[in-house]
Design an enzyme around this catalytic site. Sequence first.
Site, PDB file in Angstrom:
ATOM      1  N   CYS A   2      41.520  41.894   9.725  1.00 20.75           N
ATOM      2  CA  CYS A   2      40.337  43.075  10.098  1.00 20.75           C
ATOM      3  C   CYS A   2      40.781  44.297   9.333  1.00 20.75           C
ATOM      4  CB  CYS A   2      40.414  43.215  11.516  1.00 20.75           C
ATOM      5  SG  CYS A   2      40.008  41.674  12.354  1.00 20.75           S
ATOM      6  N   ARG A  27      41.140  43.338   2.123  1.00 20.05           N
ATOM      7  CA  ARG A  27      42.179  42.983   3.197  1.00 20.05           C
ATOM      8  C   ARG A  27      41.674  41.399   3.709  1.00 20.05           C
ATOM      9  NH1 ARG A  27      45.215  46.654   6.227  1.00 20.05           N
ATOM     10  NH2 ARG A  27      44.855  45.696   8.255  1.00 20.05           N
ATOM     11  N   TRP A  75      37.987  39.441  10.210  1.00 18.78           N
ATOM     12  CA  TRP A  75      38.581  38.288   9.768  1.00 18.78           C
ATOM     13  C   TRP A  75      38.752  37.366  10.874  1.00 18.78           C
ATOM     14  CZ3 TRP A  75      43.141  35.208   9.582  1.00 18.78           C
ATOM     15  CH2 TRP A  75      43.389  34.544   8.703  1.00 18.78           C
ATOM     16  N   ASN A 101      41.774  45.555  15.397  1.00 19.09           N
ATOM     17  CA  ASN A 101      42.405  44.610  14.497  1.00 19.09           C
ATOM     18  C   ASN A 101      43.765  44.128  15.415  1.00 19.09           C
ATOM     19  OD1 ASN A 101      43.907  43.418  12.456  1.00 19.09           O
ATOM     20  ND2 ASN A 101      44.860  45.326  11.536  1.00 19.09           N
ATOM     21  N   GLY A 102      43.679  42.684  15.252  1.00 16.62           N
ATOM     22  CA  GLY A 102      44.931  42.128  16.030  1.00 16.62           C
ATOM     23  C   GLY A 102      44.506  41.187  17.135  1.00 16.62           C
ATOM     24  N   GLU A 472      56.799  30.244  -7.356  1.00 22.26           N
ATOM     25  CA  GLU A 472      55.660  31.364  -7.026  1.00 22.26           C
ATOM     26  C   GLU A 472      54.549  31.245  -8.067  1.00 22.26           C
ATOM     27  OE1 GLU A 472      55.231  33.946  -5.438  1.00 22.26           O
ATOM     28  OE2 GLU A 472      53.914  35.268  -6.572  1.00 22.26           O
ATOM     29  N   LYS A 476      50.533  30.858  -6.987  1.00 19.23           N
ATOM     30  CA  LYS A 476      49.642  32.005  -7.688  1.00 19.23           C
ATOM     31  C   LYS A 476      48.327  31.157  -8.225  1.00 19.23           C
ATOM     32  CE  LYS A 476      50.370  35.021  -6.517  1.00 19.23           C
ATOM     33  NZ  LYS A 476      51.462  35.556  -6.006  1.00 19.23           N
ATOM     34  N   GLU A 479      46.478  29.438  -4.938  1.00 10.51           N
ATOM     35  CA  GLU A 479      45.526  30.411  -3.942  1.00 10.51           C
ATOM     36  C   GLU A 479      44.448  30.742  -4.684  1.00 10.51           C
ATOM     37  OE1 GLU A 479      48.109  33.468  -2.550  1.00 10.51           O
ATOM     38  OE2 GLU A 479      49.090  33.868  -4.226  1.00 10.51           O
ATOM     39  N   HIS A 495      63.724  12.179  -8.200  1.00 10.20           N
ATOM     40  CA  HIS A 495      63.797  11.658  -6.999  1.00 10.20           C
ATOM     41  C   HIS A 495      62.522  11.301  -6.244  1.00 10.20           C
ATOM     42  CE1 HIS A 495      68.094  12.336  -7.161  1.00 10.20           C
ATOM     43  NE2 HIS A 495      67.814  13.466  -7.499  1.00 10.20           N
ATOM     44  N   LYS A 588      44.901  39.972   2.790  1.00  9.72           N
ATOM     45  CA  LYS A 588      46.154  40.798   2.345  1.00  9.72           C
ATOM     46  C   LYS A 588      47.411  40.941   3.155  1.00  9.72           C
ATOM     47  CE  LYS A 588      48.015  42.992  -1.074  1.00  9.72           C
ATOM     48  NZ  LYS A 588      48.464  42.411  -2.230  1.00  9.72           N
TER      49      LYS A 588
HETATM   50  C1  F6R Z   1      50.616  35.461  -2.382  1.00 12.59           C
HETATM   51  C2  F6R Z   1      50.756  36.680  -1.201  1.00 12.59           C
HETATM   52  C3  F6R Z   1      51.232  36.169  -0.055  1.00 12.59           C
HETATM   53  C4  F6R Z   1      52.300  37.214   0.578  1.00 12.59           C
HETATM   54  C5  F6R Z   1      52.503  37.009   2.148  1.00 12.59           C
HETATM   55  C6  F6R Z   1      53.597  37.960   2.714  1.00 12.59           C
HETATM   56  O1  F6R Z   1      49.879  36.133  -3.444  1.00 12.59           O
HETATM   57  O2  F6R Z   1      50.423  37.656  -1.481  1.00 12.59           O
HETATM   58  O3  F6R Z   1      51.845  35.145   0.037  1.00 12.59           O
HETATM   59  O4  F6R Z   1      53.337  37.231  -0.341  1.00 12.59           O
HETATM   60  O5  F6R Z   1      51.561  36.897   3.157  1.00 12.59           O
HETATM   61  O6  F6R Z   1      53.279  39.473   2.511  1.00 12.59           O
HETATM   62  P1  F6R Z   1      54.057  40.491   2.756  1.00 12.59           P
HETATM   63  O7  F6R Z   1      54.769  40.555   1.627  1.00 12.59           O
HETATM   64  O8  F6R Z   1      52.785  41.600   2.760  1.00 12.59           O
HETATM   65  O9  F6R Z   1      54.804  40.247   3.777  1.00 12.59           O
END
Ligand code: F6R
Length: 593
Positions: A2, A27, A75, A101-102, A472, A476, A479, A495, A588
């Site tokens: 949110c 966000r 959200w 938010n929360g 990673e 990427k 997602e 394996h 985010k």
């Molecule tokens: C992937 C991504 C997420 C964040 C994860 C942790 O692109 O952005 O996997 O890395 O949610 O977020 P932070 O770094 O804000 O703790």
Amino acid sequence: MCGIIAYTGDERAAPILLEGLKRLEYRGYDSAGILTIDENSEFELKKDVGKVLEIDQKLNFLDLEGDSGLAHTRWATHGGVTRSNAHPHISNNGKIAAIHNGIVENYKELRSKLISEGFTFCSETDTEVVPNLVEYWIEKRGLDFLHAVLNTFQSLEGNFALVLIDRDSKMIVGAKNGSPLVLGVGKNKFFLASDIPAFLDRTKDVVYLYDGDTVILHPERRYEIIDYRTGKVVQRPIQSVSWDIEHAAKGEFDHFMLKEISEQVETIQKASAQDREVIEDITQRIRRARGVFLIGCGSSFHACLSASYLFSKLASFHINAVLASEFSAYEDFLKEDTLVIAVTQSGETIDVLDAIKTAKQKGCQVVSIVNVMGSSATQFADASIFLNAGPEVSVLSTKTYTAQLTVLTLLAYSLAGKYEEGQRELKYLWNIVYNITAASMRNRIKDLADRLSKVEHIFVLGRGPLYATALEAALKIKEVSYIHAEAFAGGELKHGPISLIGKGTPCIVFVSKDTERHIISNAMEVKSRGGYLIGIGPTPLDTFDFFIKVPESDELNPICQIIPIQILAYQLAVILGHDPDRPRNLAKSVTVR
Ligand code: F6R
């Protein structure tokens, strides 16, 4: 997650709140709303499900009158994606509105209590109890708005950032407990928001708030801060933000994700330009500790894992990289001389904050590596290193991931007694990153994206630190393109996962001087089963069907080699018609468990 923005000032609220909502879109959200108080002291409210722009086209937010108001992007957590669950929420008597938010963890109990007092509810949210509790304290217990709000905050369990507005007094009160909230201070105008870009075009002067801080915005244009837990006045400095709104705008780029990928030429350099004393201090904390944990989630965890190889190789130092969401399993090993290094770009990820709190309760030292100044992780930590990457608006971590790797690399060099060498190496990276992010490279990767956009699965292989890069890379791709991508350590292929390889199965292989011999034999295993090999590394090999050259950078390979895959993931999203900045279901900063 949110997003919140509240405004009171000399100008009309609706355009400011609408602009703020657009800046909070990154966000992640599924519905949005704006509420203002007009000159007759009536609430005017418009809210619905969908994107801010769509809702605005349908309802026209700019019709809302008045110079004070609240706005929110939701959200969904408690209750489905419906208009009635969208915020702001208004109390039964129509006099108090709230945005949140929360999560209010004890909302069921509070709701039952209010129902027994005759209150009714029109949403399924946890939030709706909040304005009604305030009404309860005013109407049934005779308190004024401010004291009713303070009593309400005291009765809430869970993490929250909440802002309420009162129709009668026109007072706005906002508080934070575990969720982000920042105060913007302008000339005759004030803002309360989840994040600075929401109001950065109006003021660069901000007050970072701490848990318990309760900001009271008086209608006569002044503010004060008290702690709702103690009722005592709190003094917080006003600080000036060094970046401006252009940093949070797309500029010439079609999407923030591409802009932020391109910015890495600068952001890696900025992340490496740390105050030597800060790096030395953290290095000493690492040396003194008996047991060091590097914790993070998602991409930030991949940075931790990558760094654990580097600390071992470069500084002969053992460090445990642990997913923050799994950290409780290690609680028994936490002692007063344990050091926990929390890596989190937002500084608000709830799993990371939980782990930090556990570590603090056990008396451990905590260091945070964070991009967002004033965020919760920095408030709980004993010391912090900032990534200095500027705002990252796209939901995907790109520039903050390489900034995290940069800071961790610098720490590893420092621990090995080679700080200057580390700085030198990082400086040389400029040229390499410049070439990888250039338009010519993007065009080349576009050809690959055209081919891969038609596949269902992509596999990624790496060894050593490049195994973390493979994880990673897979994250990427999946997602943002929604194509299934999975990473394996090269040695693990035989394996089990090799059974997935068939004719034309795409497999990305990260190659470095160190790992070349073994990873190439893994690549051959894929090739001999008909796989389509995409090599990333310093030297083209005959086995590769597609090759992306990234010059050898030794310990810094993980920083450079991920960039072509960030570009690939971006282009896959664009080709497949997805919004790269707002992938479905993602937020985010993840403030729920
Ligand atoms: C992937 C991504 C997420 C964040 C994860 C942790 O692109 O952005 O996997 O890395 O949610 O977020 P932070 O770094 O804000 O703790």
